[in-house]
Scaffold this motif. Structure first.
Motif, PDB file in Angstrom:
ATOM      1  N   GLU A 791       0.823  -1.207   0.000  1.00  0.00           N
ATOM      2  CA  GLU A 791       0.000   0.000   0.000  1.00  0.00           C
ATOM      3  C   GLU A 791       0.863   1.266   0.000  1.00  0.00           C
ATOM      4  OE1 GLU A 791      -3.409  -0.125  -0.167  1.00  0.00           O
ATOM      5  OE2 GLU A 791      -3.040  -2.267  -0.457  1.00  0.00           O
ATOM      6  N   ARG A 794       2.145   2.351  -3.264  1.00  0.00           N
ATOM      7  CA  ARG A 794       1.144   2.953  -4.163  1.00  0.00           C
ATOM      8  C   ARG A 794       0.798   4.386  -3.747  1.00  0.00           C
ATOM      9  NH1 ARG A 794      -3.601   1.449  -4.493  1.00  0.00           N
ATOM     10  NH2 ARG A 794      -3.923   0.260  -2.560  1.00  0.00           N
ATOM     11  N   VAL A 796      -0.275   5.248  -0.595  1.00  0.00           N
ATOM     12  CA  VAL A 796      -1.281   5.299   0.463  1.00  0.00           C
ATOM     13  C   VAL A 796      -0.631   5.821   1.749  1.00  0.00           C
ATOM     14  CG1 VAL A 796      -2.854   3.894   1.870  1.00  0.00           C
ATOM     15  CG2 VAL A 796      -2.598   3.434  -0.587  1.00  0.00           C
ATOM     16  N   ALA A 801      -2.446   2.500   5.155  1.00  0.00           N
ATOM     17  CA  ALA A 801      -1.774   1.300   4.652  1.00  0.00           C
ATOM     18  C   ALA A 801      -1.721   0.217   5.719  1.00  0.00           C
ATOM     19  CB  ALA A 801      -0.359   1.658   4.194  1.00  0.00           C
ATOM     20  N   SER A 804      -5.229  -1.264   6.218  1.00  0.00           N
ATOM     21  CA  SER A 804      -5.576  -2.083   5.056  1.00  0.00           C
ATOM     22  C   SER A 804      -4.850  -3.417   5.102  1.00  0.00           C
ATOM     23  CB  SER A 804      -5.224  -1.323   3.774  1.00  0.00           C
ATOM     24  OG  SER A 804      -5.455  -2.118   2.639  1.00  0.00           O
TER      25      SER A 804
END
Length: 822
Positions: A791, A794, A796, A801, A804
């Motif tokens: 994450e 990307r 985040v 992150a 998630s």
């Protein structure tokens, strides 16, 4: 050929100045027996009087000094020296007005640039210190230093500079005080062990005023023993007196005992003013250890009067303030140049009196004024541990303000005081110190010693203590202030929050726990069941550690059931009522007092799948969020670095798995993350890596140092990377992941300040730190953090992150985000 009386006298003087008192006695006795010169005999008597005073016979010393002045036919210079000697003796017994008169008489009669005059200027400067006339004191010390320097007298010059450090301490400049004392100590220590002990006694006072009471008390205990071994009863009593003063704020019964011991010692020596100083500490300790008790008003008045007569007017005022807190009456008026701790005490007493009378608005106003005064003092410090520790002087002011704010029932008022508490050591923004090769060398030697002394208590080693002191001292003097951070009020906070985010500001008043919620539904105050929360917290850390260590074993289910019950109880008491009041926010920013520093928030059932960050303060979090990011920290261009320390079962796998997430997210080969493992994972390599990347992940064994959190660290191939090493990194990463045992822990200092490795990185400029306050199983860390990096790569936010990754892996672990992670 036998030595002459004059030569023997000089030998006695040299021995006395080096604190070799037994040798001095022998030389002086021999000198006295070899002459009938009245002038020389008067000088010998003066030196003998000094030795007697230093070894616990002040009455005989004074008698001998006065007798020397009656010898017939002595010279003008000898009369001046005898006056100076008598003034010095009176100064040591606390008779400051008489001492000043005799010393001034002597100084005026001597050659201004002579060593003899400089010696008496040194004594008069101490009178100035004890009267808190710091301008006069500093002027005398500078005149003495100039005379010593012109004569090439290195040892007394070092003592003069040391005393300039003590004057800086009395003026509140702790950094300058420690710098001057540290620079002078090697020369003084080379003179004699007792000279080193006297230096350490003063250094202990700096540490005490800086809030580093554990170190101060260890040092004071050691020097008291050294003085006792040399029969220096006055000096031993002074060490015991300062020990009592250090104990006062955190161990009132211990302070009362130490002060009573010192008072008895001074009384036996006839040092009435010093006995009164010790008695003043005993009386204050008694009030603190027996709150609500009725003070002995007559004893307070008598002791304060004795202090004032002896010239200790600052301490007389402090004692009067304590009596006014306990017994009422008119508050004493402070001098314009009163020392900062005394002015803070005055605000503290006034605030507590207002609270006791039910005038909470007045109590908050007075407490706020006192804390503003403390803030102005703190702004002279850049070092993290000094900022956090000096908050000692504002602890009772802070709790008085917090309690009065909680009683108001006004969310705006309580939020403001919550931010004051959180912000007390956050508002000073440090300048990154320049590269210091000597500091780096000291840290490298500490690493080697820690490895050599593995398996034992390495902190007791003499060389370790010396290096640790030097590292701290250098850091205090090297770190400067760039400016101060502002503080947001409730309206400003609401205006900056988005509709998906709520703030949970927990407040501990010293007796109760409440929370201010700020979110889409507005703001409110939630009273929390503190006794129930305390019961849930007791034993929580042990349960968490055992659960991590027994993962998958035969006891795993039993341990997990116990832990789940405790976490549910904590969730129901600490989190559920607060979340209900905050409305339906998807993300949370928490600020918590030190008393909640060990809570594993990510493991509470109510936090499942919820992105949250533990902000140092709401003001700093929202300030960081609104601050412009450097261009290279945009998601598309972020860089990552990973390192694995020795003896962590899956560390290599963890960092390589995490690094692969960044490779998969990259189109350009040049953006590949750097991975350092094995023998290459050295302190210098890792700190160099930290300066070059935006995200740094360290998988290593870590250890939290309770006594000095800045000596917490994690183990690399060549030893421990300490918290102090972090300040040598010229540019801190934006995000740091500490996959290391214990490095999310903090030490609570003075009720509110939580200090640990997470705070070290945040203070250095890192925006968010992901760490755990307890042991985490290696396999959990490997899988969970690998998913989190997918994450992060990307773009985040760290807290999102982490939440998630927990949801996608089904793993619940105590990793949590600190700082600006949303």
């Amino acid at each position: 050929m036998p030595l002459t009386a004059r030569e023997l006298h000089q030998r006695g003087v040299d021995a006395a100045n080096s604190r070799r008192f037994a040798q001095a006695r022998r030389a002086l006795a021999a000198a006295s027996a070899r002459t009938d010169d009245e002038d020389l005999l008067a000088r010998i008597d003066g030196t003998r009087a000094y030795v007697l005073a230093q070894t616990g016979e002040p009455a005989e010393a004074e008698r001998l000094s006065r007798a020397a002045l009656t010898r017939p036919g002595i010279s003008t210079e000898t009369i001046a020296l005898a006056h100076g000697q008598l003034g010095t003796l009176l100064m040591h017994t606390g008779r400051l007005d008489e001492a000043d008169a005799f010393l001034t008489l002597a100084i005026d009669a001597l050659d201004e640039n002579s060593v003899a005059s400089a010696n008496l200027l040194m004594s008069r400067s101490i009178v100035g210190m004890q009267r808190h006339r710091l301008d006069d004191c500093t002027a005398d010390l500078r005149r003495a230093a100039a005379a010593y320097e012109s004569h090439g007298a290195e040892e007394p010059l070092a003592e003069a500079r040391h005393n300039l450090g003590y004057a800086a301490l009395l003026g509140g400049d702790l950094v300058t005080a420690l710098a001057l004392m540290t620079a002078s100590r090697p020369i003084l220590a080379a003179t004699s062990d007792l000279a080193a002990a006297i230096s350490d006694l003063d250094r202990a006072e700096v540490l005490r005023d800086a809030g580093l009471t554990t170190e101060a008390e260890d040092l004071l205990g050691a020097v008291a023993v050294r003085f006792g071994a040399q029969r220096m009863r006055q000096a031993r009593g002074e060490a015991e007196f300062h020990l009592a003063r250090s104990l006062l704020r955190h161990d009132a019964p211990g302070a009362e005992r130490a002060a009573a011991t010192a008072a008895r010692r001074f009384t036996a020596l006839g040092s009435d003013a010093w006995a009164a100083r010790a008695e003043a500490v005993r009386l204050e300790a008694r009030i603190r250890s027996r709150p609500g008790s009725t003070p002995d008003a007559e004893m307070f008045t008598r002791t304060a009067a004795t202090l004032a007569r002896g010239g200790f007017r600052t301490e007389a005022t402090a004692l009067t303030l304590t009596s006014r807190l306990a017994g009422g009456g008119r508050m004493p008026r402070l001098a314009a140049d009163a020392p900062t701790p005394l002015r803070l005490r005055s605000h503290e007493v006034r605030a507590l009196r207002a609270s006791a009378a039910g005038r909470d608005a007045e109590a908050r106003r007075i407490a706020a004024q006192g804390l503003d005064l403390l803030t102005a003092w703190q702004q002279s410090f850049g070092a993290l541990d000094l900022q956090a520790s000096v908050a000692m002087h504002g602890t009772e002011l802070m709790f008085a303000g917090l309690a009065a704010a909680a009683r108001s029932g006004d969310a705006e008022v309580l939020f403001d005081w919550s931010e004051r508490a959180r912000h007390l050591s956050q508002q000073v923004a440090p300048v990154r110190p320049p590269r210091d090769p000597e500091l780096a060398a000291d840290l490298a030697e500490l690493r080697m010693l820690r490895a050599d002394l593995a398996g034992s208590d390495w902190t007791t080693d003499a060389r370790v203590r010396e290096l640790r002191d030097r590292v701290r001292d250098r850091q205090w003097t090297a770190t400067r202030v760039a400016g101060s951070r502002g503080r947001l009020d409730l309206a400003q906070t609401r205006a900056r929050l988005d509709d998906d985010t709520a703030v949970l500001a927990y407040v501990y008043t010293g007796t109760a726990l409440v929370c201010v919620t700020v979110g889409p539904a507005g703001s409110s105050i939630v009273d929390l069941p503190w006794p129930r929360i305390q019961r849930a917290l007791d034993g929580l850390r042990a349960d968490l550690d055992v659960a991590a260590l027994t993962r998958g074993g035969p006891m795993a289910q039993t341990v997990m059931r116990s832990l789940d019950e405790r976490l549910r109880a904590l969730d129901e008491a600490l989190l559920a009522p607060v979340r209900a009041a905050a409305g339906g926010a998807d993300r949370l920013a928490l600020t918590v007092p030190g008393i909640l520093a060990g809570v594993p928030w990510a493991m509470l059932p109510g936090m499942a799948g919820v992105p949250f960050t533990l902000a140092t303060s709401v003001s700093r979090w929202l300030g960081d969020e609104s601050a412009p990011h450097p261009p290279r920290t945009r998601a598309a261009t972020k860089t990552a670095g990973f390192t694995a320390g020795p003896r962590v079962a899956r560390a290599d796998e963890e960092v390589r798995t995490a690094a692969s997430a960044w490779r998969d997210a990259r189109a350009a080969p040049g953006a590949d993350p750097r991975v350092i493992t094995g023998a290459d994972a050295r302190v210098a390599t890792v700190t160099d890596l930290a300066a070059q990347v935006d995200v740094l992940h360290i998988a290593a064994h870590g250890r939290h140092a309770v006594d000095n959190p800045l000596f917490s660290g994690f183990e690399l191939a060549d030893g421990t990377l300490f918290g102090y090493d972090v300040d040598l990194i010229p540019r801190a990463p934006e995000t740091v992941v500490l996959s290391a045992c214990e490095l999310g822990r903090s030490s609570v200092r003075w009720g509110e300040e939580a200090l640990g490795m997470t705070r070290v990185w945040l203070h250095a400029g890192t925006r968010s730190v992901i760490a755990a306050p307890v042991v985490v199983a290696d396999d959990v860390a490997c899988e969970l953090l690998g998913a989190m990096h997918s994450e992060l790569a990307r773009g985040v936010a760290p807290a999102v992150a982490l939440a998630s990754a927990s949801a996608s892996t089904g793993l619940t672990a105590p990793f949590q985000c600190h700082g600006s992670g949303l």
